[in-house]
Design a protein around this motif. Sequence first.
Motif, PDB file in Angstrom:
ATOM      1  N   ILE A 134       0.965  -1.097  -0.096  1.00 16.02           N
ATOM      2  CA  ILE A 134      -0.204  -0.069   0.196  1.00 16.02           C
ATOM      3  C   ILE A 134       1.060   1.138   0.061  1.00 16.02           C
ATOM      4  O   ILE A 134       0.557   2.118  -0.764  1.00 16.02           O
ATOM      5  CB  ILE A 134      -0.843   0.038   1.196  1.00 16.02           C
ATOM      6  N   GLU A 176       1.133   4.125  -2.802  1.00 16.26           N
ATOM      7  CA  GLU A 176       0.740   5.468  -2.864  1.00 16.26           C
ATOM      8  C   GLU A 176       1.800   6.536  -3.255  1.00 16.26           C
ATOM      9  O   GLU A 176       1.707   7.396  -3.858  1.00 16.26           O
ATOM     10  CB  GLU A 176       0.427   5.601  -1.325  1.00 16.26           C
ATOM     11  N   ARG A 177       3.087   6.124  -2.827  1.00 10.18           N
ATOM     12  CA  ARG A 177       4.450   6.698  -3.344  1.00 10.18           C
ATOM     13  C   ARG A 177       4.324   6.778  -4.932  1.00 10.18           C
ATOM     14  O   ARG A 177       4.682   7.629  -5.552  1.00 10.18           O
ATOM     15  CB  ARG A 177       5.429   6.142  -2.781  1.00 10.18           C
ATOM     16  N   HIS A 200       2.233   9.360  -6.580  1.00  4.58           N
ATOM     17  CA  HIS A 200       2.621  10.678  -6.556  1.00  4.58           C
ATOM     18  C   HIS A 200       3.864  10.897  -7.550  1.00  4.58           C
ATOM     19  O   HIS A 200       4.214  11.840  -8.244  1.00  4.58           O
ATOM     20  CB  HIS A 200       3.096  11.284  -5.165  1.00  4.58           C
ATOM     21  N   VAL A 241      -6.136  10.162  -2.579  1.00  5.19           N
ATOM     22  CA  VAL A 241      -5.768   8.681  -3.015  1.00  5.19           C
ATOM     23  C   VAL A 241      -6.266   7.709  -2.032  1.00  5.19           C
ATOM     24  O   VAL A 241      -6.118   7.835  -0.695  1.00  5.19           O
ATOM     25  CB  VAL A 241      -4.039   8.721  -2.732  1.00  5.19           C
ATOM     26  N   GLN A 242      -6.908   6.749  -2.438  1.00  7.97           N
ATOM     27  CA  GLN A 242      -7.511   5.827  -1.577  1.00  7.97           C
ATOM     28  C   GLN A 242      -7.273   4.386  -2.244  1.00  7.97           C
ATOM     29  O   GLN A 242      -7.543   4.171  -3.227  1.00  7.97           O
ATOM     30  CB  GLN A 242      -9.002   5.766  -1.431  1.00  7.97           C
ATOM     31  N   VAL A 243      -6.616   3.345  -1.430  1.00  9.70           N
ATOM     32  CA  VAL A 243      -6.591   2.107  -1.884  1.00  9.70           C
ATOM     33  C   VAL A 243      -7.910   1.305  -1.641  1.00  9.70           C
ATOM     34  O   VAL A 243      -8.697   1.409  -0.895  1.00  9.70           O
ATOM     35  CB  VAL A 243      -5.628   1.089  -0.991  1.00  9.70           C
ATOM     36  N   VAL A 286      -5.859   1.346  -6.764  1.00  5.39           N
ATOM     37  CA  VAL A 286      -5.837   2.777  -6.238  1.00  5.39           C
ATOM     38  C   VAL A 286      -6.681   3.855  -7.056  1.00  5.39           C
ATOM     39  O   VAL A 286      -6.540   3.788  -8.370  1.00  5.39           O
ATOM     40  CB  VAL A 286      -4.411   3.277  -6.062  1.00  5.39           C
ATOM     41  N   TYR A 305      -7.908   7.987  -7.226  1.00  9.15           N
ATOM     42  CA  TYR A 305      -7.207   9.119  -6.894  1.00  9.15           C
ATOM     43  C   TYR A 305      -7.682   9.999  -7.908  1.00  9.15           C
ATOM     44  O   TYR A 305      -8.045   9.781  -8.815  1.00  9.15           O
ATOM     45  CB  TYR A 305      -5.715   9.130  -6.686  1.00  9.15           C
TER      46      TYR A 305
END
Length: 133
Positions: A6, A10-11, A14, A82-84, A94, A96
């Motif tokens: 996760i 997320e990284r 971005h 941002v949401q899994v 993901v 976003y």
Amino acid sequence: MPDHAIARAERSIHHVHELIHSIFTRPAAETQAVLGGLMAVFADDFSMVGTAGTVVTRAQVEQLFSRAAGARPGLEIVVSDVQVVWQAGVNVAVRYKETHRLQGVVQARWSLALLECSNHGVVWHCLHETATS
């Protein structure tokens, strides 16, 4: 591993948009290495559905970014929300919101990316974008 997947996902969301921003805003002559870094995250069979509803292959994505290099100086890209939404081991979906601002025009889209987040890195397999109003 799941929490690490996760965090990696997320990284990556971005990081990929930082690379896209560089391609759009830097002079074209300076973007070749950035484009190579961006394309390295996409699986060989990567595809996306753009905001117009068209399916685009990895090769077409690379052409799009090659042609757009340096074409949008002053562009701002903001990634938010941002949401899994799903995870199975190293595979993560993901969602976003991506907002572009350029010369007073704002365009936003919701995106859903299917990512493989292993110890070897993050690989993007699929992306689906939906324009927002």
